[in-house]
Design a protein around this motif. Sequence first.
Motif, mmCIF file in Angstrom:
data_model
loop_
_atom_site.group_PDB
_atom_site.id
_atom_site.type_symbol
_atom_site.label_atom_id
_atom_site.label_comp_id
_atom_site.label_asym_id
_atom_site.label_seq_id
_atom_site.Cartn_x
_atom_site.Cartn_y
_atom_site.Cartn_z
ATOM 1 N N GLY A 52 0.772 -1.223 0.000
ATOM 2 C CA GLY A 52 0.000 0.000 0.000
ATOM 3 C C GLY A 52 0.807 1.278 0.000
ATOM 4 O O GLY A 52 0.234 2.370 -0.113
ATOM 5 N N VAL A 53 2.128 1.186 0.112
ATOM 6 C CA VAL A 53 2.947 2.398 0.176
ATOM 7 C C VAL A 53 3.078 3.019 -1.208
ATOM 8 O O VAL A 53 3.391 2.338 -2.191
ATOM 9 C CB VAL A 53 4.342 2.087 0.759
ATOM 10 C CG1 VAL A 53 5.269 3.301 0.637
ATOM 11 C CG2 VAL A 53 4.210 1.680 2.221
ATOM 12 N N HIS A 54 2.834 4.316 -1.258
ATOM 13 C CA HIS A 54 2.900 5.044 -2.524
ATOM 14 C C HIS A 54 4.216 5.798 -2.671
ATOM 15 O O HIS A 54 4.821 5.802 -3.747
ATOM 16 C CB HIS A 54 1.723 6.030 -2.596
ATOM 17 C CG HIS A 54 1.684 6.848 -3.852
ATOM 18 N ND1 HIS A 54 1.120 6.387 -5.023
ATOM 19 C CD2 HIS A 54 2.163 8.093 -4.137
ATOM 20 C CE1 HIS A 54 1.229 7.323 -5.965
ATOM 21 N NE2 HIS A 54 1.861 8.360 -5.453
ATOM 22 N N LYS A 55 4.671 6.443 -1.586
ATOM 23 C CA LYS A 55 5.856 7.281 -1.697
ATOM 24 C C LYS A 55 6.399 7.600 -0.308
ATOM 25 O O LYS A 55 5.634 7.701 0.667
ATOM 26 C CB LYS A 55 5.500 8.587 -2.423
ATOM 27 C CG LYS A 55 6.672 9.358 -2.976
ATOM 28 C CD LYS A 55 6.171 10.470 -3.913
ATOM 29 C CE LYS A 55 7.331 11.119 -4.634
ATOM 30 N NZ LYS A 55 6.850 12.138 -5.612
ATOM 31 N N VAL A 56 7.712 7.749 -0.207
ATOM 32 C CA VAL A 56 8.364 8.218 1.014
ATOM 33 C C VAL A 56 9.018 9.562 0.698
ATOM 34 O O VAL A 56 9.735 9.691 -0.288
ATOM 35 C CB VAL A 56 9.418 7.218 1.521
ATOM 36 C CG1 VAL A 56 10.088 7.743 2.794
ATOM 37 C CG2 VAL A 56 8.779 5.851 1.780
ATOM 38 N N ILE A 57 8.749 10.555 1.553
ATOM 39 C CA ILE A 57 9.152 11.928 1.242
ATOM 40 C C ILE A 57 9.842 12.549 2.452
ATOM 41 O O ILE A 57 9.363 12.408 3.590
ATOM 42 C CB ILE A 57 7.912 12.774 0.876
ATOM 43 C CG1 ILE A 57 7.170 12.163 -0.311
ATOM 44 C CG2 ILE A 57 8.298 14.230 0.579
ATOM 45 C CD1 ILE A 57 5.772 12.723 -0.490
ATOM 46 N N ALA A 58 10.936 13.241 2.223
ATOM 47 C CA ALA A 58 11.584 13.996 3.293
ATOM 48 C C ALA A 58 10.800 15.271 3.537
ATOM 49 O O ALA A 58 10.375 15.955 2.597
ATOM 50 C CB ALA A 58 13.020 14.332 2.900
ATOM 51 N N ILE A 59 10.570 15.570 4.816
ATOM 52 C CA ILE A 59 9.927 16.822 5.208
ATOM 53 C C ILE A 59 10.824 17.509 6.231
ATOM 54 O O ILE A 59 11.749 16.878 6.757
ATOM 55 C CB ILE A 59 8.524 16.571 5.808
ATOM 56 C CG1 ILE A 59 8.633 15.735 7.095
ATOM 57 C CG2 ILE A 59 7.606 15.897 4.794
ATOM 58 C CD1 ILE A 59 7.322 15.613 7.850
ATOM 59 N N PRO A 60 10.620 18.768 6.531
ATOM 60 C CA PRO A 60 11.459 19.429 7.527
ATOM 61 C C PRO A 60 11.466 18.664 8.855
ATOM 62 O O PRO A 60 10.422 18.421 9.448
ATOM 63 C CB PRO A 60 10.801 20.807 7.687
ATOM 64 C CG PRO A 60 10.198 21.065 6.344
ATOM 65 C CD PRO A 60 9.682 19.722 5.895
ATOM 66 N N GLY A 61 12.653 18.227 9.272
ATOM 67 C CA GLY A 61 12.787 17.555 10.553
ATOM 68 C C GLY A 61 12.481 16.085 10.560
ATOM 69 O O GLY A 61 12.556 15.439 11.613
ATOM 70 N N GLY A 62 12.116 15.499 9.392
ATOM 71 C CA GLY A 62 11.772 14.088 9.409
ATOM 72 C C GLY A 62 11.361 13.563 8.056
ATOM 73 O O GLY A 62 11.762 14.084 7.007
ATOM 74 N N VAL A 63 10.545 12.494 8.071
ATOM 75 C CA VAL A 63 10.078 11.870 6.837
ATOM 76 C C VAL A 63 8.583 11.616 6.931
ATOM 77 O O VAL A 63 8.013 11.510 8.023
ATOM 78 C CB VAL A 63 10.806 10.532 6.559
ATOM 79 C CG1 VAL A 63 12.299 10.760 6.366
ATOM 80 C CG2 VAL A 63 10.556 9.531 7.677
#
Length: 747
Positions: free
Chosen positions: A282-293
């Motif tokens: 079910g995982v579509h995408k992993v994305i870096a965000i400020p301070g984490g993922v």
Amino acid sequence: MSRAGKIARRTFLIGSAAMAGGVAFGVVMYKRPHHNPLLDTLGKDAAALTPYVLITPQGITLITPRADLGQGAYHLQAALIAEELDVSLDQVTVDPGPPSPAYYNTALSGDAVPFAATDDGWMAETARAVADVPMKLFGIQVTGGSTTVPDAWDKLRHAGAVARETLKAAAAAQTGHNADDLHTENGAVILPDGTRLPYTDLVDTVAQTDPVTDVTLRDPSEWRLVGHNMQRLDMVAKSTGTQAYGIDVELEGMLHAAVRTNPRQGGTLRGFDASEAETMRGVHKVIAIPGGVGVLADNTWRAMQAVNAVKIEWDETDLYPAAMDDHWRILADSFDAASRDSRFKDEGDVEATLAATDAVQAEYRAPYLAHAPLEPVNATVLVTDARVDVWTGTQIPRFVQDNVAQITGHDADDVHVHGQVIGGSFGHRLEDTVVRQAAHLARAVKGTPVKLTLSREEDMMHDFPRQIAMARGRGAVADGQVTAFDLGLAMPSVLASQLGRQGLPAAGPDLQIVAGAWDQPFAIPDYRVTGYRAQGLAPVSSWRSVGASTNGFFHDSFLDELIHAAGADPLEERLRLCNHAPSRKVLEAVGEMSDWGKPLAEGQGRGVAYCLSFGVPCAEVVEVTDTADGIRIDKVFVAAEVGRVIDPVNFENQVQGGVIWGLGHAIMSEITYSEGRATQDNFDSFPFLRLYQCPQISVRGLENDSAVRGVGEPPVPPAAPALANAIFAATGKRLREMPFNKHVVFV
């Protein structure tokens, strides 16, 4: 420059100019009404009579812009409009409306100036009027500070009256009658012969009618709703489980998201390995965000499982002390001249009096506390090239607009915030971290809506908690009376921390450091309250009753200690010292309710406490029993002066909820830090008052003051000291540190 940036630069300039005598342009702009935002999207078969009343052939919509956090805000706002509009609540629907300067909060200025709420002198009133200028000019649309009712009281009744009289004018134009010969009733204009013209039938005519702004509000003797018991608009939905919250938003093609961020607040991300998470179902995408993922998946559970599978290397930089002992040490070291933030209360000669006697001394402590709302914190965002749509519960919709616009690169006016009913906030939704995170994720998948739901652990470990605080008191008594009272309060600045996250400055003293202490209406001959700003602690935020949540405990507990040292009766000495008539009536009322002075059985104790916060004098009496198994809370009596009780049922619920909130946290809750991380991360480690522990709570609302106030927060500050004072009366043991269960056992 964003709207928030403009506020940051201009607020001081306009405020200073107003204080110096005013600027003609600023005065003109201040007096000019804001644009009606409903006109921007108005259909041809609709009439927006004011920013608060929208009528179509299908029905009447009342705009209720203050967020509903569970406190009945939509209901109360709608009732005030409906009272003057002559409609019943079952004839209308409510909508929070779009973010707009038209919905700025007129009541926030009351707590923005260093004048006690009991001060209605010329200088105090002028300062409040001046403080309102930037609030209006920049359209500060915020729900908080128990301001929903005081903000709405005149404004929304006037909006309903304008709509009513405009509908009468439209009916007069349509029928040829004189408007003075018409009246309204139950959603219709009534002609002289009794013919009823439903408001919904007047849409075409009223849309061409100039608003009638010279209106007279109804006499209280004519009120159908205000002051009467009402069924809240959300009662059936909440009783049947059909109420929709932000977490219930469902959009076609929506992806679900979960995030993990550095467990140290403000920490960053060095790197991550998402190879395992990317292969999970079910995982579509992993994305870096400020301070984490963040992980996008086809449902929330899979997103949460996948984000926990990401291998992350965190930056270990400590932005605040790693261990709790160091937090307390910083507070203890802040009682010095360099850290002094304010001294608004300084009467008599405290130092001389204390030097001439054996001073009573005490130190008090209050911990960090999480907000921990029951509804998991969430936001849904859809980013397209043309616009951004945000579905979330928020108390700061215009700040959300600006911050999302900065992330996505859109104009703030192209960010559309759809306010949702909130399943508890307690100040949490004055932050917008979850919305910013959702915007980062949605930007990565343009055209696809993304719903981000925080796990309980992610939310609590990254909550901006209530301030940690410490107080030191010195006082004197003579001839059975309290003669000197000196209280120092040390805590971090909530205002600086909170505004800093919005990119705004917080100039001058922070009134919340001394709120609920410096402004108490007691005529103690030598009386001083000093606020000290502690630096370098964990970032904090507004928590239900903010500074008064700790200071109410500190101030009243120390006053109770002094009264005991004087050998005086706790209630009678408070009454003797009180120099504010409405507050005296509150103390008298709670004494009457609780049969103060009536003997109690062996092992029982009765404690009284008082705190003026958010302009509301509130007094509470708690009765406890010292059983073989521990302290049992038996009864609580509460009296509060709010000027006008709009809905007695809702008033009682709000007060009871505030008492339960105050008692539960005082007894058993705290947030502590270890290795720079919050130790408590779910309800098992951050408990609340249990149903079997809840006492019988009796409530009385007083209406003696001319000012109308809100009661969402004022019952909280007196709860802890009233309980502590009752436990002292029952056991002889003084509790000077929360949570109390560190020192006594509760059953």
